[in-house]
Each structure stands twice: as C-alpha cells, then as structure tokens.
Design an enzyme around this catalytic site. Structure first.
Site, PDB file in Angstrom:
ATOM      1  CB  CYS A   1       0.862  18.194  -8.129  1.00 52.41           C
ATOM      2  SG  CYS A   1       0.193  17.925  -9.379  1.00 52.41           S
TER       3      CYS A   1
ATOM      4  CB  CYS B   1      -4.205  12.167 -11.148  1.00 45.33           C
ATOM      5  SG  CYS B   1      -1.756  12.522 -12.212  1.00 45.33           S
TER       6      CYS B   1
ATOM      7  CE  LYS C   1      -3.512   0.450   2.291  1.00 46.19           C
ATOM      8  NZ  LYS C   1      -4.890   0.456   3.942  1.00 46.19           N
TER       9      LYS C   1
END
Length: 109
Positions: A87, A78, A58
């Site tokens: 990001c 994303c 995980k």
C-alpha cells in the site's frame, strides 16, 4: 454499495436473484437478504484492477510473514497502489473520488 468483495463501488453492479419461493411482495432490502447477492466489475467502467499486471490471467502474490522487514506491513486492497502489492496510500484518493471506504490489509510480523 461497497462490499468486502468490491474494492471500487463505482465500478461494481449489485445483482440480487429472486427468492426461491414465491412470497408476497416485500421491501427490496428484505428480498435482498433472502436472495443470493453477486457483485461483479463492469468491464466498461474499468473494472476493479485498472492497470496492475493485466497480462496475467490472475494476480496472485505470496509473502511469508516471517520474511517481512517491518513489524507491520500494509498491503493494497484498492488496486490503485504504485507499489502494489504494498500500500502507498492511494486508497485515500480512490475513496474520495468514489465514496468507497477501502483501506489496506495490515500484516503483523
């Protein structure tokens, strides 16, 4: 269909369980609201996380807000960022390719 739980609409399948009580036929959108909705990534399509730390069971990151170097820090949602968990704007290309609308999580210091 994009949901808050599905970053890549093209790689998810929407499953709607039947209502608990048998009722006359209703439009699908009404039945969907009454039933339970489950979204899962399709393994054959690449899943939501295409390549980030796949050897881990995980992927979890912890950041203390007071330790952030900038007053506003964008975090990837994303799973396409080359600087994950930060990001790098990769969501723009992802959104154009898939029709999704995902953007970063902005954390204020």
């Amino acid at each position: 269909m994009a949901t808050p739980f599905c970053a890549a609409a093209a790689s998810c399948r929407l499953t709607v369980s039947p209502p608990a009580v048998t009722a006359p036929a209703a439009p699908a959108r009404v039945r969907a609201r009454r039933g339970m909705v489950a979204v899962r990534a399709e393994a054959g399509v690449g899943g939501i996380n295409p390549s980030i730390r796949k050897e881990e069971a995980k992927v979890v990151d912890t950041v203390l807000a007071e330790e952030l170097s900038k007053p506003l820090t964008p975090y990837c949602r994303c799973w396409r960022s080359g600087t994950f968990p930060l990001c790098d704007g990769s969501h723009a290309k992802h959104n154009k390719e898939t029709g999704d609308n995902v953007g970063p999580l902005l954390v204020k210091k």
